[in-house]
Design an enzyme around this catalytic site. Structure first.
Site, mmCIF file in Angstrom:
data_model
loop_
_atom_site.group_PDB
_atom_site.id
_atom_site.type_symbol
_atom_site.label_atom_id
_atom_site.label_comp_id
_atom_site.label_asym_id
_atom_site.label_seq_id
_atom_site.Cartn_x
_atom_site.Cartn_y
_atom_site.Cartn_z
ATOM 1 N N ARG A 105 -68.737 31.277 -98.318
ATOM 2 C CA ARG A 105 -67.522 30.453 -98.206
ATOM 3 C C ARG A 105 -67.883 28.971 -98.306
ATOM 4 N NH1 ARG A 105 -63.834 30.414 -92.620
ATOM 5 N NH2 ARG A 105 -62.469 28.686 -93.174
ATOM 6 N N ASN A 158 -69.987 27.198 -83.794
ATOM 7 C CA ASN A 158 -69.414 28.454 -84.291
ATOM 8 C C ASN A 158 -69.375 28.565 -85.816
ATOM 9 O OD1 ASN A 158 -67.329 26.621 -84.539
ATOM 10 N ND2 ASN A 158 -65.744 28.005 -83.786
ATOM 11 N N TYR A 159 -69.375 27.422 -86.499
ATOM 12 C CA TYR A 159 -69.512 27.415 -87.958
ATOM 13 C C TYR A 159 -70.455 26.278 -88.330
ATOM 14 C CZ TYR A 159 -65.354 30.395 -88.677
ATOM 15 O OH TYR A 159 -64.439 31.420 -88.703
ATOM 16 N N THR A 184 -76.796 21.834 -81.233
ATOM 17 C CA THR A 184 -78.119 22.358 -80.876
ATOM 18 C C THR A 184 -78.219 23.817 -81.304
ATOM 19 O OG1 THR A 184 -78.367 20.780 -79.127
ATOM 20 C CG2 THR A 184 -79.724 22.753 -78.969
ATOM 21 N N ASP A 236 -64.117 19.288 -75.939
ATOM 22 C CA ASP A 236 -63.485 18.044 -75.506
ATOM 23 C C ASP A 236 -64.420 16.831 -75.489
ATOM 24 O OD1 ASP A 236 -64.800 18.957 -73.339
ATOM 25 O OD2 ASP A 236 -62.994 19.389 -72.139
ATOM 26 N N THR A 237 -65.702 17.025 -75.868
ATOM 27 C CA THR A 237 -66.576 15.871 -76.107
ATOM 28 C C THR A 237 -65.888 14.951 -77.111
ATOM 29 O OG1 THR A 237 -68.282 17.558 -76.277
ATOM 30 C CG2 THR A 237 -69.002 15.292 -76.628
ATOM 31 N N GLU A 253 -61.336 17.838 -84.552
ATOM 32 C CA GLU A 253 -60.686 19.120 -84.303
ATOM 33 C C GLU A 253 -61.337 19.695 -83.068
ATOM 34 O OE1 GLU A 253 -60.127 22.573 -83.720
ATOM 35 O OE2 GLU A 253 -61.260 23.028 -85.537
ATOM 36 N N CYS A 287 -61.810 28.295 -82.988
ATOM 37 C CA CYS A 287 -60.751 27.429 -82.470
ATOM 38 C C CYS A 287 -59.390 27.995 -82.845
ATOM 39 C CB CYS A 287 -60.927 26.013 -82.984
ATOM 40 S SG CYS A 287 -61.039 25.951 -84.758
#
Ligand code: G3H
Length: 478
Positions: A105, A158-159, A184, A236-237, A253, A287
């Site tokens: 992708r 996550n991606y 990380t 939320d960083t 995002e 998300c």
């Protein structure tokens, strides 16, 4: 050196002068899997200096050549899908098949970005002055899009590959330089991906990847005076980054609590399969995952039974075996999920599956009869646990959706298209899907959240536009 992955700067793979490293734990084994360099602030400074120098030349490189380089990177990335997928499996426990899909992708995304860039950056505007009161036709304005300068890209675990290239591609086609700060967990996948750009032959310094400790280089990167744009995806960083960032465009995002509203006339089989796919894919660590089901009371029992039947079929185990449910990314994440589940249990929610956890591996649960006083009604678990709230009216569903801090996506299941559109209009989220689970893709669709879900809009076209600014030249005739 075989063990510690190097960082990428000035077109070379380097060891940090700090001598320090950062450990990456394998979520499945909870043991160290990889090590990356702990870069210093001085090294970050150097990266920005070379980025700026490279960018000046890159902006003058013809657009078609920039596009060609991106196409090369896309092809090399796809050729290396197996090796990159292996890193995704080991450091973020992504199921093997999904890991390969992420890389493919990403290659497609880069190619599409090159094509889209060719089209949209070729266009400018031409204006004449006499349309505005008091002016003669003596001013001719030519506007076109120019790069911002240096873009800082911070993708999430996550991606790590896909959400890195969704920032890198648009930045580069538009003539920017790019500094990447990999997450990380996901860093090694990111570094492999960056190596594909290296092999594609981009100018030295145009792309760099710095790894390290947030405490040492986190704020230093995001508040760096040479950053001209930040594209961030994560938790939320991002809110803290937005508060501290300078006067630069931001694309953020930051998560969601995507609601799935199921009306009485819905195709319940369709809704159930989308709820399971939307709620439990990659163990809920998306998300855009379905994070709360708002089902009409009259159909809720039937819907829940259908969802349960599908949840029972999900395989649970290691990512290497392509299990549907794999360990969540970290122990702290698993603890957080457990906290939400226990809170719901204590407050009387009904569990359809037994709560089971082994290390970071959490068995999927559907939590029914959730009420608004339970944390799971509002918070984002990022795990394979899904709450169901029963509603009596459409308004109740819309209210629950809009009362949340997040406003990423939402979905509604009904056969009544008029009702669906009315509900889509009323849901205060960046996107509403009718009769399908939320999703970011296809990757050229606009993707945005409101409230705490972020600022700006992504998707290939929007990202290219966002990473440029308008420059005008006005010809003044005598
Ligand atoms: O985790 C956030 C991603 O942007 C979601 O992407 O809808 O393709 O899973 P996805």
């Amino acid at each position: 050196d075989g063990e510690v992955y190097k960082y990428y700067a000035d077109g070379e793979w380097k060891r940090s002068s700090s001598g320090g490293t950062v450990n990456i734990l394998n979520p499945s084994t909870r043991k160290p899997q990889y090590k990356v360099q702990a870069c210093t602030q001085e090294e970050v400074n150097k990266v920005f200096d070379s980025a700026k120098a490279a960018q000046k030349l890159w902006a003058k490189t013809p657009l078609w050549k920039r596009a060609e380089a991106l196409h090369r990177a896309a092809a090399i990335l796809k050729e290396n899908k197996v090796a990159i997928a292996e890193a995704l499996v080991k450091e973020v426990a992504k199921p093997q098949k999904d890991a390969v899909t992420e890389v493919v992708r990403s290659g497609d995304l880069i190619s599409y970005t090159a094509e889209e860039g060719i089209r949209i950056l070729a266009e400018g505007k031409f204006l004449v002055s006499d349309s505005f009161p008091g002016n003669d036709r003596n001013k001719l304005c030519m506007s076109s899009k120019i790069p911002l300068g240096v873009v800082l890209a911070i993708p999430p675990f996550n991606y790590p590959v896909n959400l890195a290239v969704s920032k890198i591609g648009p930045a580069l086609i538009a003539g920017n330089a790019l500094v990447l700060k990999p997450p990380t967990q996901g860093a090694v996948s990111c570094l492999h991906m960056v190596h594909c750009f290296h092999l594609a032959g981009f100018p030295k310094g145009l792309i760099s990847a710095v790894t390290g400790k947030g405490s040492e280089i986190g704020d230093f990167l995001t508040m760096h005076p040479m950053v001209n744009c930040i594209s961030f995806t994560g938790g939320d960083t991002g809110i803290a980054i937005a508060r501290k960032a300078g006067m630069i465009p931001l694309q953020m995002e930051l998560g969601g609590k995507d609601a799935c509203i199921v009306l009485e006339d819905a195709d319940l089989d369709l809704a159930a399969s989308n709820i399971v796919k939307g709620g439990y894919s990659y163990s809920g660590q998306r998300c855009t995952a379905v994070k709360v089901v708002l089902a009409f009371e009259s159909i809720a029992d039937m819907l829940v039974a259908k969802v349960n039947a599908k949840v029972a079929k999900l395989t649970v185990g290691p990512p290497e075996e392509d299990s549907d449910i794999t360990p969540v990314v970290s122990e702290s994440s698993a603890n957080f999920i457990e906290g939400l589940v226990k809170d719901a249990k204590e407050k009387g929610a009904k569990f359809h599956q037994e709560w089971k956890r082994d290390g970071n591996l959490i068995w999927p649960v559907l939590i029914d009869h959730v009420r608004p006083d339970m944390r799971i009604a509002w918070e984002e678990p990022f795990g394979p646990v899904l709450p169901v709230i029963r509603i009596k009216t459409v308004e109740e569903g819309i209210h629950h959706c809009n009362a949340n801090n997040f406003g990423l996506q939402g979905c509604v299941f009904t056969k009544d298209i008029n009702k669906a559109i009315m509900i889509a209009d009323a849901m205060e989220t960046g996107t509403v899907q009718i009769n399908s689970a939320p999703a970011r893709g296809p990757d050229h669709f606009p993707f945005q959240g409101i409230r705490d879900s972020g600022v700006g809009s992504q998707g290939i076209t929007n990202s290219i536009n966002m990473m440029t600014k308008t420059k005008s030249t006005v010809i003044n005739l005598p």
